[in-house]
Each structure stands twice: as structure tokens, then as C-alpha cells.
Design a protein around this motif. Structure first.
Motif, PDB file in Angstrom:
ATOM      1  N   ARG A  57       0.847  -1.190   0.000  1.00 24.36           N
ATOM      2  CA  ARG A  57       0.000   0.000   0.000  1.00 24.36           C
ATOM      3  C   ARG A  57       0.882   1.240   0.000  1.00 24.36           C
ATOM      4  O   ARG A  57       1.944   1.259   0.623  1.00 24.36           O
ATOM      5  CB  ARG A  57      -0.875   0.043   1.250  1.00 24.36           C
ATOM      6  N   LYS A 100      -9.792   9.164  -2.778  1.00 25.90           N
ATOM      7  CA  LYS A 100      -9.750   7.701  -2.921  1.00 25.90           C
ATOM      8  C   LYS A 100     -10.503   7.245  -4.168  1.00 25.90           C
ATOM      9  O   LYS A 100     -11.650   7.627  -4.373  1.00 25.90           O
ATOM     10  CB  LYS A 100     -10.375   7.065  -1.669  1.00 25.90           C
ATOM     11  N   GLU A 107      -5.248   5.249  -3.004  1.00 23.58           N
ATOM     12  CA  GLU A 107      -5.772   4.366  -1.962  1.00 23.58           C
ATOM     13  C   GLU A 107      -6.611   5.090  -0.924  1.00 23.58           C
ATOM     14  O   GLU A 107      -7.484   4.496  -0.293  1.00 23.58           O
ATOM     15  CB  GLU A 107      -4.602   3.676  -1.232  1.00 23.58           C
ATOM     16  N   SER A 109      -8.156   9.133   0.643  1.00 19.90           N
ATOM     17  CA  SER A 109      -8.375  10.568   0.444  1.00 19.90           C
ATOM     18  C   SER A 109      -7.514  11.344   1.422  1.00 19.90           C
ATOM     19  O   SER A 109      -7.627  11.172   2.634  1.00 19.90           O
ATOM     20  CB  SER A 109      -9.844  10.926   0.681  1.00 19.90           C
ATOM     21  N   HIS A 115      -3.232  12.750   8.545  1.00 25.49           N
ATOM     22  CA  HIS A 115      -4.128  11.589   8.566  1.00 25.49           C
ATOM     23  C   HIS A 115      -3.442  10.303   8.081  1.00 25.49           C
ATOM     24  O   HIS A 115      -3.753   9.219   8.537  1.00 25.49           O
ATOM     25  CB  HIS A 115      -5.338  11.817   7.653  1.00 25.49           C
ATOM     26  N   SER A 118      -1.641   7.450  10.338  1.00 28.53           N
ATOM     27  CA  SER A 118      -2.550   6.624  11.155  1.00 28.53           C
ATOM     28  C   SER A 118      -3.218   5.557  10.310  1.00 28.53           C
ATOM     29  O   SER A 118      -3.319   4.396  10.715  1.00 28.53           O
ATOM     30  CB  SER A 118      -3.637   7.503  11.792  1.00 28.53           C
ATOM     31  N   ILE A 119      -3.684   5.958   9.136  1.00 27.37           N
ATOM     32  CA  ILE A 119      -4.349   4.992   8.257  1.00 27.37           C
ATOM     33  C   ILE A 119      -3.344   3.908   7.851  1.00 27.37           C
ATOM     34  O   ILE A 119      -3.647   2.708   7.887  1.00 27.37           O
ATOM     35  CB  ILE A 119      -4.928   5.705   7.018  1.00 27.37           C
ATOM     36  N   ALA A 121      -0.773   2.982   9.496  1.00 26.01           N
ATOM     37  CA  ALA A 121      -0.484   2.145  10.664  1.00 26.01           C
ATOM     38  C   ALA A 121      -1.580   1.108  10.860  1.00 26.01           C
ATOM     39  O   ALA A 121      -1.302  -0.048  11.215  1.00 26.01           O
ATOM     40  CB  ALA A 121      -0.342   3.022  11.910  1.00 26.01           C
ATOM     41  N   GLY A 122      -2.829   1.506  10.626  1.00 24.26           N
ATOM     42  CA  GLY A 122      -3.934   0.541  10.721  1.00 24.26           C
ATOM     43  C   GLY A 122      -3.778  -0.568   9.701  1.00 24.26           C
ATOM     44  O   GLY A 122      -3.968  -1.753  10.000  1.00 24.26           O
ATOM     45  N   MET A 123      -3.416  -0.200   8.470  1.00 22.40           N
ATOM     46  CA  MET A 123      -3.196  -1.220   7.420  1.00 22.40           C
ATOM     47  C   MET A 123      -2.041  -2.144   7.807  1.00 22.40           C
ATOM     48  O   MET A 123      -2.122  -3.368   7.660  1.00 22.40           O
ATOM     49  CB  MET A 123      -2.851  -0.530   6.096  1.00 22.40           C
ATOM     50  N   LEU A 125      -0.924  -2.803  10.765  1.00 22.77           N
ATOM     51  CA  LEU A 125      -1.298  -3.654  11.899  1.00 22.77           C
ATOM     52  C   LEU A 125      -2.148  -4.837  11.427  1.00 22.77           C
ATOM     53  O   LEU A 125      -1.969  -5.969  11.893  1.00 22.77           O
ATOM     54  CB  LEU A 125      -2.065  -2.837  12.946  1.00 22.77           C
ATOM     55  N   ALA A 126      -3.081  -4.550  10.505  1.00 23.36           N
ATOM     56  CA  ALA A 126      -3.923  -5.638   9.979  1.00 23.36           C
ATOM     57  C   ALA A 126      -3.037  -6.707   9.325  1.00 23.36           C
ATOM     58  O   ALA A 126      -3.265  -7.909   9.505  1.00 23.36           O
ATOM     59  CB  ALA A 126      -4.924  -5.084   8.970  1.00 23.36           C
ATOM     60  N   ASN A 131      -0.566 -12.064   9.738  1.00 20.88           N
ATOM     61  CA  ASN A 131       0.658 -12.685   9.216  1.00 20.88           C
ATOM     62  C   ASN A 131       0.855 -12.421   7.722  1.00 20.88           C
ATOM     63  O   ASN A 131       1.373 -13.266   6.983  1.00 20.88           O
ATOM     64  CB  ASN A 131       0.658 -14.202   9.480  1.00 20.88           C
TER      65      ASN A 131
END
Lengths: 267, 309
Positions: A57, A100, A107, A109, A115, A118-119, A121-123, A125-126, A131
Motif C-alpha cells: 500500500r 480515494k 488508496e 483521500s 491523517h 494513522s491509516i 499504521a492501521g493497514m 497492523l492488519a 501474518n
């Protein structure tokens, strides 16, 4: 990879978009053009034919440099280059800040600063928790690092050991009213990231070998997110734009446009 | 309502492995059962709400279904722009769960009161807004949220909210729940003031008034049909909510009534005035102070309908 030729094409398109749209944010698009070139042509695992498939990403958190991303995506084959001419035009597909899915490859907006990390970091983490092997790259502006939310994300990413997350700061030393050092000083910048638990690499953001070497060595340290502090020149490649604040706001006239194209071609 | 939410969420997470729960370090002694059961799907981001919403967006963009839990102001206002840009514009399956609707955190003071949240959440495209009135409605709304793929705001009370229903009611987004039918006036109530609205309806009934009482757990989408019907069939309409009179349920009902061409009933909003609550006291005390007790609501309605009926 002939990064130099690709970047020249991307730079010409950036200037062309600013000229046709009578829009600006042209200098800060030029400052990150080499970074995007290396990222999209040498680093990211992406497929323009399958933009929603499994992939790395990439988020342009400095959404005001959208023209640089659009030009790069077109160059990489995500959509036809003719679409670039509709940038900021009535009924066009390409708004002045990233929106977006306005075209394949955008990927998230962005345009409100602080912003993207953080987004990302969420991706990241997922991916970690699932794995997965995908990586997340977030391109930040230096002025954006004024934002508190960015440092919330920086703290979060290191706490969760997101070594699949890479931030790249386009450190062109300028922001809205002038030099970052005069408006809200970021220095000591590298130390701040280190203090937040990141692996930090300082690079010349216009040196393809340095960029490629750093980005191919991700993670720079196991269990740590990586940040590239990419030292760049605002307006890079067009002499009259380089390190001139006004090119955050102005668009080139016909004569300036032709001069810019000539200068970029002879880089 | 908090327990009803937590129980429902546990059930949802059992069935749906994509469910993740995020908190900004709030929910101590409430969220532990989830944390213990689904350690890898629980995420305490620390006291950092803007990042919390961005992370929620990133997870949702990676095929997760995200519930974000906090006290109302911290999950709606502190991070509003992240909600707008990162969640709503991308139309992501993220449910914001705000605990402490209205004056639930009465003694905690105005920073913890939630009197503007419905208005601001309602203004966001793609966002659905649900304010259940008791634990049973909470379970009913959660059954929908378990399968929904839309951004949503779930505004609940705290603990010890009285049970209005004996069993879980049928819930459909955009549909009012008829608690009692009547032909003189209609009362639309949302959220944790529902109990008082029902008690007020009883008091009014004892004076001989025929009162239609509708619960509105779904504020957005709003049940326009029920409001149109009430406009045609009853002479006065009242909205009741523990929220500012500006922009909440009252705003939504007012917009619907004003744009309806077939009937023009009298309409009034009953809620919290356009002010900050600086008095100190429990939810019950503050409701008394601001005319939101059942008795005060009934008296207000009686005064307003003089000369109309």
C-alpha cells in the motif's frame, strides 16, 4: 531501472498539469517526484492491471502534491496519460487533493495533513496480525510533521513494532508561510523519530541510488517502523521554482511553462 | 445499555472473525471480557483519538470490521475530521460507539456531557446514527450493526438504564418503533430519555389526551413516513431527546415536518437548551433542572397544546 528518464516524464507532466489547470502546489510536487519514481518503479509490489489485488500500500499523506502522484500512477500504467489533462478541470477526474479511487491507485483521500500515517499504521497492523507480507509506505510533508496526530501515529507504530510500515518525509524545508525552521522548527528532526522508536535513515531525496538502497532494506531494523528523512529541494528541476515559496501558490505562464519543460528535459 | 452492547459485541465477534474492537484507553472493567476472549482482536490505542480513527480506517481498508468504543465526546468530536475524511468519505464498515449519551456522565461535568453529538454525526454523508432507548433496543440495533457494512454511530447510555421493553423489539434502520398509538398528539423520542418520554405519555394519558408515542432508535435514516403520518393524523408533534435542541432528533423531525406539504401540525422540540450545563449533579438531578423529568415534559406539552386541541 532508468529512474532519471521516468522522473523527467513525471516532472514534465506535473508542470503541465499546473500550467493547464492554472493551479499550483507545483514546487512541493516536484520535490517528491524522485521519491515517487523510485517507490512506484523500483519498490512497491503493485499491479496496475489489478489495482485492488494483493499489494503493497502507498499513501500520499501530503495530499496537496496530488499532481505528483497522478503523474506517477499514469506513468506506471494505472490509467492513460490523457487523463492528467483533466486535473482540476470542470467535470475532470483528478481533484487538487487525493481522493480515494478517483483513478485506480489512489488508496486514500488525503489533503488534510496528519491523517495518512494513522491509516497506514492501521493497514500495517492488519497485515501483522494476519501474518501478511504486504508493506505500507506513507509519504509525508515536513510541514505535516507539525500535526499532533502524526506523532500519535508515530508512537502507535513503534509500540506495535510495525516494521512493515515506512514513512518517507519529503523534507523540502518549506511550508505555507516560509521556511519550516522559521515557522515551527522540526529540528532536531531525526532525533525526534528516533526518540519515538523508529529506525531512521537520512537520504538525499533526489539521489535514486540512495533512495533505492534505503527502500530495499526495509525493515531497516527488525520490529521497528522505518522513516526515511529525505532531504529535498522544493521545486526541484525548475531553476526559477527552486526554493521559492511563491511556487506553492503560483502556476506557470506559457513562457515559464516552456522554460520549465526545457530545463527538465536537460536535467 | 453498556452491558447490552458488550454482550452483543461478544456474540458478533464469535460469528465474525473480522471484528476488531478499539478503545482509547477507556472501558476499564467493561471491555475485559472481550479482551480476554479475543486478545488479538482487541486494540487499546492509548489516549490518542485522532490516531484511533485513522487506525480504524486503515484496518477497515484491510477487510476488518471495526467497533470503536469511547465516551461520546472523544469518539465524535476530538476526531471529527478523521471520521469525515477517513471513515465516511471512504464508506468504511466502522461503528463508533459512544457511551454516556446526553447527561449520563452528569457529575463528570460539561467536558463529558454529550449534547451535540447527534447533530454533528447526522451531518456526515454515509453515516448512520442510532440512539437506542434502552438495553433491549441496544441489542436490536446491534443485531443490525453486526451485519451492516456502513459507517455508523451508536450512541448508548451508561449502566443501569431502565428497561422500557419486556422483550427485544423489531428494529429496522429508518423505522420508528410504535410504543403506543394515539390520535391527539405524537411524541417522537430518541435515546436514553425514552423511559421519561413514556412516563410523560402516561401522565398526559391520564389527563384524557390520546398520545401516540414513537421511539426513534434510528435518527439517520429517519422514518419520514411515520412523521408524515403523524402530521396527518395528529394535531401536534413533539420531539424529545437528551441532546441540544439544535440539530438532533428535533432537527431531523423539524426538517421532515417543514418539508411535508399535505399537513401542517404544531411542532415543538423538547431537549437541552443551546447552552453549556455548568450545574453540578447526577443525570437525574440535571434532568430535573432542565425540564427533562417525566413530569416536566408532560407539563411542557400541556402548556404548548393549549389552544391547539
Amino acid at each position: 531501472m532508468d529512474y532519471s528518464s521516468l522522473a523527467k516524464q513525471i516532472r514534465q507532466n506535473i508542470v503541465r498539469m499546473a500550467f493547464l489547470a492554472k493551479n499550483s502546489h507545483v514546487a512541493c510536487a516536484l520535490s517528491c517526484a524522485d521519491i515517487l519514481t523510485v517507490l512506484y518503479f523500483g519498490i512497491l509490489s503493485i499491479d496496475p492491471k489489478n489495482p485492488q489485488g494483493p499489494r503493497d500500500r502507498s499513501i500520499l499523506s501530503k495530499g496537496h502534491a496530488a499532481s505528483a502522484l497522478y503523474a506517477t500512477l499514469a506513468q506506471r500504467g494505472f490509467f492513460p496519460a490523457e487523463v492528467l489533462d483533466s486535473y482540476c478541470k470542470d467535470g475532470g477526474m483528478l481533484p487538487g487533493h487525493c481522493t480515494k479511487d478517483c483513478v485506480p491507485g489512489v488508496e486514500v483521500s488525503t489533503g488534510s495533513l496528519g491523517h495518512g500515517l494513522s491509516i497506514g499504521a492501521g493497514m500495517a497492523l492488519a497485515e501483522k496480525r494476519g501474518n501478511g507480507k504486504e508493506r505500507v509506505f506513507v509519504l509525508l510533508s515536513d510541514g505535516e510533521c507539525d500535526e499532533g496526530a502524526l506523532w500519535e501515529a508515530a508512537l502507535f507504530a513503534s509500540h506495535h513494532e510495525l516494521d512493515n510500515l515506512v514513512a518517507i518525509v519529503d523534507y523540502n524545508k518549506f511550508q505555507g508561510f516560509g521556511k519550516t525552521s522559521d515557522i515551527l522548527n522540526l529540528e532536531p528532526f531525526q532525533e525526534k523519530w528516533e526518540g519515538f522508536g523508529w529506525a531512521v535513515v537520512s537520504v538525499d531525496g533526489h539521489n535514486y541510488e540512495e533512495l533505492e538502497r534505503a527502500l530495499k532494506a526495509i525493515p531497516q531494523e527488525q520490529r521497528k517502523p522505518t522513516v526515511l528523512v529525505a532531504h529535498t529541494i522544493n521545486g526541484k528541476g525548475v531553476s526559477y521554482m527552486e526554493n521559492k515559496l511563491e511556487w506553492h501558490y503560483k502556476s506557470p505562464n506559457e513562457e515559464q511553462y516552456q522554460q520549465a519543460l526545457e530545463e527538465i528535459r536537460s536535467l | 445499555m453498556r452491558k447490552a452492547f458488550c454482550d452483543s459485541l461478544l456474540e458478533t465477534a464469535e460469528k465474525d472473525e473480522s471484528v476488531i474492537l478499539i478503545t482509547n484507553d477507556l472501558g476499564f472493567s467493561v471491555l475485559e471480557p472481550f479482551e480476554q476472549k479475543f486478545a488479538k482482536r482487541f486494540l487499546n490505542v492509548g489516549v490518542a483519538e485522532q490516531n484511533m480513527i485513522g487506525v480504524a480506517a486503515g484496518l477497515a481498508l484491510s477487510a476488518k470490521k471495526v467497533f470503536v468504543y469511547s465516551i461520546v465526546p472523544f469518539v465524535t468530536m476530538r476526531c471529527f475530521e478523521q471520521i469525515r475524511n477517513d471513515i465516511c468519505s471512504a464508506n468504511l464498515p466502522v461503528v463508533l460507539v459512544g457511551v454516556g449519551g446526553g447527561l449520563s456522565y452528569g457529575t463528570a461535568g460539561l467536558t463529558h456531557h454529550s449534547l451535540n453529538d447527534i447533530a454533528i454525526m447526522r451531518s456526515l454523508p454515509n453515516m448512520e446514527v442510532f440512539c437506542p432507548g434502552d438495553p433491549a433496543e441496544t441489542r436490536a440495533v446491534m443485531a443490525y450493526l453486526a451485519i451492516s457494512q456502513n459507517p455508523a454511530y451508536l450512541r448508548i447510555g451508561k449502566g443501569n438504564d431502565p428497561m422500557v421493553y419486556e422483550k427485544t423489539p423489531d428494529f429496522t434502520p429508518g423505522k420508528a418503533i410504535l410504543l403506543q398509538d394515539g390520535s391527539d398528539i405524537s411524541i417522537f423520542a430518541t435515546g436514553n430519555i425514552l423511559w421519561n418520554a413514556r412516563e410523560a405519555a402516561k401522565i398526559l394519558g391520564q389527563t384524557g389526551l390520546s398520545v401516540r408515542l414513537l421511539s426513534m432508535p434510528s435518527v439517520k435514516p429517519i422514518d419520514e413516513e411515520a412523521i408524515h403520518k403523524a402530521s396527518r393524523e395528529t394535531k401536534a408533534i413533539f420531539s424529545i431527546e437528551e441532546h441540544s435542541i439544535i440539530g438532533g432528533l428535533g432537527g431531523a423531525v423539524a426538517e421532515t415536518v417543514a418539508e411535508y406539504k399535505d399537513a401542517k401540525p404544531f411542532f415543538a422540540r423538547i431537549g437541552f437548551p443551546d447552552s453549556f450545563c455548568k450545574e453540578v449533579g447526577s443525570q437525574e438531578y440535571l434532568r430535573q433542572a432542565y425540564g427533562l423529568s417525566a413530569q416536566a415534559i408532560a407539563e411542557r406539552v400541556q402548556n404548548l397544546i393549549k389552544g391547539i386541541l
